[in-house]
Design an enzyme around this catalytic site. Sequence first.
Site, PDB file in Angstrom:
ATOM      1  CG  ASP A  58      40.517  42.118  41.753  1.00 44.55           C
ATOM      2  OD1 ASP A  58      41.171  42.561  40.804  1.00 44.55           O
ATOM      3  OD2 ASP A  58      40.896  42.205  42.931  1.00 44.55           O
ATOM      4  CD  GLU A 129      39.225  42.510  37.714  1.00 43.95           C
ATOM      5  OE1 GLU A 129      40.438  42.514  37.978  1.00 43.95           O
ATOM      6  OE2 GLU A 129      38.411  43.262  38.290  1.00 43.95           O
TER       7      GLU A 129
END
Lengths: 241, 241
Positions: A58, A129
């Site tokens: 992320d 991610e």
Amino acid sequence: MLSAEEEKLIEKFCRINGIEADRELVFRALCHSSFTNELAQNGERTLESNERMEFLGDAVLELSLAKTLYNEYYLTEGEMSKIRAMVGSEKVLSSVAKTMRIGDFIFLGKGERQTGGAERDSILADAFEAVLAAIFLTGGLGVSVEFVQSKLSDYIERAVEGELILDYKTSLQELTQARFGSRPLYETLLDEGPPQEKWFKVGVFLDGSLMGEGEGRTKKAAEQLAAKHALEILKKSGAKK
Amino acid sequence: MLSAEEEKLIEKFCRINGIEADRELVFRALCHSSFTNELAQNGERTLESNERMEFLGDAVLELSLAKTLYNEYYLTEGEMSKIRAMVGSEKVLSSVAKTMRIGDFIFLGKGERQTGGAERDSILADAFEAVLAAIFLTGGLGVSVEFVQSKLSDYIERAVEGELILDYKTSLQELTQARFGSRPLYETLLDEGPPQEKWFKVGVFLDGSLMGEGEGRTKKAAEQLAAKHALEILKKSGAKK
């Protein structure tokens, strides 16, 4: 250590997506917690799930997008924030994950797979991610930025040109039908101003209760905002259950 | 182009902080928007403020912290999020900015300087992030991570050991006294459970109005949470004004 079958799957996943990264890391990126929990409960293998990698990925995504927006467009801080939020949204990331066929390769627990986990946006976006983290841990930031750009530059372009409007109304309807079996209804609470300067306020109701309000220059924009607020409230209450 | 005086100041700032970065970028990182707006209004110079760099620097900080936590500690995703939020808070970053003497070097508009802008936590924390962006744009991620670790590793250690509890009660009192001239009052709304499993619910009131609620195992923890919620509400309402 990966089994021969796992090795083959990961190899294929990397090949079709042009990913150069450590195979063990890519494998971990595709291990949902429902899978690793199941293995641990059955006393088979102790594996780490992709959750920690998702946290790292992320941040890699945020910086890759920030760097791209900073270097390649002349936008204000506020514009960059808004565009990054759009492009980094679960909706966009899960779409990209689908084009990468992450759903075909992800390792899920039996229950999660049976209830459609391989198509669930949150699971797919998180795995995207985590895969990005695998790329970052293997090759560093430069390769990660290239990967992000290869997957997301169309979305960035569209967001910069203001075309990437997330459809909150559809998302809300999907959620309320799944959770409560009923559809949201929109009601115009305010409609004022001369034709050139119209202003609308819309409320969205579920089974007679007001779930959210939104305002805007068009009824459509006000409805989208109302749906967005209702979604935020529903997601919060869902998290507490 | 920097003036000879600006050049000298930036040189000194970099020297005392051991910063290796492009001087023009460091200068921009220290240019608050009140300063660049003032210059533009006076028709003197057109400079870019540090706002775009702060956006980039924020992402550099997040990834630097994520990478450090991921590689050097074995923590869950939830623990890493919490620690990163603590260490990356305005309170911590402005403390670090003070040790770097950013307040002595920052370029502010006259009005901002007169009203204490050089000591304002938000201005200092933002400038810290912008300086980090200058380091990143010059030297890349590796140097940035080293810089972040050199400035923040003590805070990371303390956060990991659970000692870095942000004092929301003090922050709330400072804010309400500055904005409304009155102090928040705490009232215990609930106090139940046997001695070993106590549970408290506390409300914080400002001039008789409930501003936030918090729950926890101790009265102190519940008060901190109530103050945190009140702060969030006040900050949102402040942003709209």
